[in-house]
Design a protein around this motif. Sequence first.
Motif, PDB file in Angstrom:
ATOM      1  N   ASN A 178      -3.655 -19.005 -42.988  1.00  0.00           N
ATOM      2  CA  ASN A 178      -3.013 -20.255 -42.872  1.00  0.00           C
ATOM      3  C   ASN A 178      -3.305 -21.219 -41.852  1.00  0.00           C
ATOM      4  OD1 ASN A 178      -0.687 -19.660 -45.040  1.00  0.00           O
ATOM      5  ND2 ASN A 178      -0.686 -17.687 -43.990  1.00  0.00           N
ATOM      6  N   ILE A 179      -3.274 -22.466 -41.907  1.00  0.00           N
ATOM      7  CA  ILE A 179      -3.748 -23.290 -41.083  1.00  0.00           C
ATOM      8  C   ILE A 179      -2.715 -24.436 -40.742  1.00  0.00           C
ATOM      9  CG2 ILE A 179      -6.152 -22.606 -40.923  1.00  0.00           C
ATOM     10  CD1 ILE A 179      -6.705 -25.271 -42.545  1.00  0.00           C
ATOM     11  N   SER A 180      -2.895 -25.138 -39.550  1.00  0.00           N
ATOM     12  CA  SER A 180      -1.999 -26.194 -39.398  1.00  0.00           C
ATOM     13  C   SER A 180      -2.769 -27.348 -39.854  1.00  0.00           C
ATOM     14  CB  SER A 180      -1.712 -26.405 -37.635  1.00  0.00           C
ATOM     15  OG  SER A 180      -2.747 -26.716 -37.275  1.00  0.00           O
ATOM     16  N   LEU A 181      -2.086 -28.541 -40.052  1.00  0.00           N
ATOM     17  CA  LEU A 181      -2.804 -29.632 -40.226  1.00  0.00           C
ATOM     18  C   LEU A 181      -3.991 -30.358 -39.302  1.00  0.00           C
ATOM     19  CD1 LEU A 181      -0.113 -32.027 -41.850  1.00  0.00           C
ATOM     20  CD2 LEU A 181      -2.020 -31.073 -43.086  1.00  0.00           C
ATOM     21  N   ASN A 182      -3.671 -30.007 -38.037  1.00  0.00           N
ATOM     22  CA  ASN A 182      -4.645 -30.315 -37.072  1.00  0.00           C
ATOM     23  C   ASN A 182      -5.999 -29.428 -37.080  1.00  0.00           C
ATOM     24  OD1 ASN A 182      -3.071 -32.352 -35.525  1.00  0.00           O
ATOM     25  ND2 ASN A 182      -1.908 -30.787 -34.712  1.00  0.00           N
ATOM     26  N   THR A 183      -5.731 -28.017 -37.564  1.00  0.00           N
ATOM     27  CA  THR A 183      -6.773 -27.510 -37.703  1.00  0.00           C
ATOM     28  C   THR A 183      -7.671 -27.779 -38.550  1.00  0.00           C
ATOM     29  OG1 THR A 183      -6.071 -25.656 -36.498  1.00  0.00           O
ATOM     30  CG2 THR A 183      -7.689 -24.973 -38.166  1.00  0.00           C
ATOM     31  N   TYR A 184      -6.781 -28.200 -39.904  1.00  0.00           N
ATOM     32  CA  TYR A 184      -7.579 -28.726 -41.453  1.00  0.00           C
ATOM     33  C   TYR A 184      -8.401 -30.029 -40.891  1.00  0.00           C
ATOM     34  CZ  TYR A 184      -8.014 -31.117 -45.709  1.00  0.00           C
ATOM     35  OH  TYR A 184      -8.286 -31.604 -46.778  1.00  0.00           O
ATOM     36  N   THR A 185      -7.758 -30.915 -40.200  1.00  0.00           N
ATOM     37  CA  THR A 185      -8.450 -32.047 -39.988  1.00  0.00           C
ATOM     38  C   THR A 185      -9.905 -31.753 -39.115  1.00  0.00           C
ATOM     39  OG1 THR A 185      -6.467 -33.169 -39.760  1.00  0.00           O
ATOM     40  CG2 THR A 185      -8.337 -34.212 -38.659  1.00  0.00           C
ATOM     41  N   ALA A 186      -9.637 -30.654 -38.090  1.00  0.00           N
ATOM     42  CA  ALA A 186     -10.925 -30.365 -37.525  1.00  0.00           C
ATOM     43  C   ALA A 186     -12.080 -29.814 -38.181  1.00  0.00           C
ATOM     44  CB  ALA A 186     -10.508 -29.642 -36.313  1.00  0.00           C
ATOM     45  N   ILE A 187     -11.796 -29.076 -39.338  1.00  0.00           N
ATOM     46  CA  ILE A 187     -12.781 -28.103 -40.077  1.00  0.00           C
ATOM     47  C   ILE A 187     -12.960 -28.642 -41.455  1.00  0.00           C
ATOM     48  CG2 ILE A 187     -12.063 -26.219 -38.539  1.00  0.00           C
ATOM     49  CD1 ILE A 187     -10.793 -24.987 -41.226  1.00  0.00           C
ATOM     50  N   GLN A 188     -12.235 -29.542 -41.856  1.00  0.00           N
ATOM     51  CA  GLN A 188     -12.387 -29.989 -43.345  1.00  0.00           C
ATOM     52  C   GLN A 188     -13.734 -30.384 -43.916  1.00  0.00           C
ATOM     53  OE1 GLN A 188      -9.979 -33.266 -44.229  1.00  0.00           O
ATOM     54  NE2 GLN A 188     -10.474 -34.380 -42.543  1.00  0.00           N
ATOM     55  N   ASN A 189     -14.662 -30.895 -42.840  1.00  0.00           N
ATOM     56  CA  ASN A 189     -15.824 -31.179 -43.138  1.00  0.00           C
ATOM     57  C   ASN A 189     -17.162 -30.384 -43.047  1.00  0.00           C
ATOM     58  OD1 ASN A 189     -14.808 -33.720 -44.736  1.00  0.00           O
ATOM     59  ND2 ASN A 189     -14.594 -34.752 -42.880  1.00  0.00           N
ATOM     60  N   LEU A 190     -16.621 -29.161 -42.481  1.00  0.00           N
ATOM     61  CA  LEU A 190     -17.732 -28.063 -41.843  1.00  0.00           C
ATOM     62  C   LEU A 190     -17.960 -27.207 -43.027  1.00  0.00           C
ATOM     63  CD1 LEU A 190     -16.105 -27.599 -38.571  1.00  0.00           C
ATOM     64  CD2 LEU A 190     -17.921 -28.888 -38.947  1.00  0.00           C
ATOM     65  N   ARG A 191     -19.200 -26.560 -43.202  1.00  0.00           N
ATOM     66  CA  ARG A 191     -19.747 -25.668 -44.007  1.00  0.00           C
ATOM     67  C   ARG A 191     -19.198 -24.359 -43.635  1.00  0.00           C
ATOM     68  NH1 ARG A 191     -24.742 -24.063 -44.706  1.00  0.00           N
ATOM     69  NH2 ARG A 191     -24.430 -22.614 -46.227  1.00  0.00           N
ATOM     70  N   GLU A 192     -19.238 -24.291 -42.276  1.00  0.00           N
ATOM     71  CA  GLU A 192     -18.773 -22.908 -41.739  1.00  0.00           C
ATOM     72  C   GLU A 192     -17.600 -23.215 -40.482  1.00  0.00           C
ATOM     73  OE1 GLU A 192     -21.909 -20.582 -39.721  1.00  0.00           O
ATOM     74  OE2 GLU A 192     -22.764 -20.378 -41.928  1.00  0.00           O
ATOM     75  N   ALA A 193     -16.920 -22.357 -40.175  1.00  0.00           N
ATOM     76  CA  ALA A 193     -15.998 -22.188 -39.182  1.00  0.00           C
ATOM     77  C   ALA A 193     -15.540 -21.129 -38.322  1.00  0.00           C
ATOM     78  CB  ALA A 193     -14.567 -22.928 -39.704  1.00  0.00           C
ATOM     79  N   LYS A 194     -15.235 -21.277 -37.178  1.00  0.00           N
ATOM     80  CA  LYS A 194     -14.688 -20.067 -36.177  1.00  0.00           C
ATOM     81  C   LYS A 194     -13.315 -20.530 -35.964  1.00  0.00           C
ATOM     82  CE  LYS A 194     -15.146 -17.801 -31.802  1.00  0.00           C
ATOM     83  NZ  LYS A 194     -16.001 -18.052 -30.550  1.00  0.00           N
ATOM     84  N   LEU A 195     -12.360 -19.679 -36.654  1.00  0.00           N
ATOM     85  CA  LEU A 195     -10.995 -19.849 -36.372  1.00  0.00           C
ATOM     86  C   LEU A 195     -10.436 -18.785 -35.702  1.00  0.00           C
ATOM     87  CD1 LEU A 195      -9.686 -20.808 -39.910  1.00  0.00           C
ATOM     88  CD2 LEU A 195     -10.252 -22.209 -38.082  1.00  0.00           C
ATOM     89  N   PHE A 196      -9.532 -19.121 -34.456  1.00  0.00           N
ATOM     90  CA  PHE A 196      -8.965 -17.808 -33.729  1.00  0.00           C
ATOM     91  C   PHE A 196      -7.885 -17.484 -34.509  1.00  0.00           C
ATOM     92  CE2 PHE A 196     -11.474 -20.146 -30.755  1.00  0.00           C
ATOM     93  CZ  PHE A 196     -12.193 -19.280 -30.180  1.00  0.00           C
ATOM     94  N   VAL A 197      -7.369 -16.471 -34.664  1.00  0.00           N
ATOM     95  CA  VAL A 197      -6.445 -15.726 -35.553  1.00  0.00           C
ATOM     96  C   VAL A 197      -5.269 -15.127 -34.877  1.00  0.00           C
ATOM     97  CG1 VAL A 197      -7.864 -15.703 -37.454  1.00  0.00           C
ATOM     98  CG2 VAL A 197      -7.772 -13.726 -36.315  1.00  0.00           C
ATOM     99  N   TYR A 198      -4.064 -15.176 -35.249  1.00  0.00           N
ATOM    100  CA  TYR A 198      -2.938 -14.413 -35.180  1.00  0.00           C
ATOM    101  C   TYR A 198      -2.665 -13.686 -36.273  1.00  0.00           C
ATOM    102  CZ  TYR A 198       1.809 -13.339 -33.707  1.00  0.00           C
ATOM    103  OH  TYR A 198       3.138 -12.521 -33.552  1.00  0.00           O
ATOM    104  N   GLU A 199      -2.199 -12.469 -36.148  1.00  0.00           N
ATOM    105  CA  GLU A 199      -1.691 -11.264 -37.334  1.00  0.00           C
ATOM    106  C   GLU A 199      -0.244 -11.480 -37.298  1.00  0.00           C
ATOM    107  OE1 GLU A 199      -4.809  -7.756 -37.836  1.00  0.00           O
ATOM    108  OE2 GLU A 199      -4.919  -8.653 -35.678  1.00  0.00           O
TER     109      GLU A 199
END
Length: 193
Positions: free
Chosen positions: A29-50
């Motif tokens: 699950n991501i925020s809209l701000n994260t979506y905007t930052a990664i939407q055009n990338l092939r690969e991503a690094k996401l810091f996660v919270y469980e």
Amino acid sequence: MYDYLRGEIAEIAPTYAVIDCGGVGYYVNISLNTYTAIQNLREAKLFVYEAIREDAYTLFGFRDKQEREMFELLISVSGVGPNTARMILSSLTVDDLMSVIASGNSGMLKSVKGIGAKTAQRIIVDLKDKVTGVGDAAAVAEQGSGEAYDEAVAALIMLGFTRAAVQKTVGKLLREQPTLKVEEIIKMALKLL
């Protein structure tokens, strides 16, 4: 506990991403701000919270540690769950949210869907003193001491100190002496905490 996921973006939408890590797809699950930052990338690094409950195991992903720290602060407030925190971080950037909390602007928080007057006030009261630690993380990282900062903060939190107090103390130490090694930071911080 996971710290981050790095892999190919198999699927993405404004509210979630599926990250393929070695053939396993993680629904995050991501925020809209994260979506905007990664939407055009092939690969991503996401810091996660469980978020682990009796009936669900959910991952929340963030483009940087600062956004994740703000998420963790938000969910520490009574009445603010992970989905509400994600909604807040979708409506406001971390910097905007920090200034809203620091200035006590409850009207701006109430403009976020699902946030009423009482919850907005509770967020401001509970986090006003804590948001400075999130800002310190960014300031120290800009000085090039980010790795030492991160390691020292993680070690002190594992020793049982609160994140906000640790971040404030370590940030102050590194502003005064930016060349400190991790061990020196920890020893000096232990005397101050």
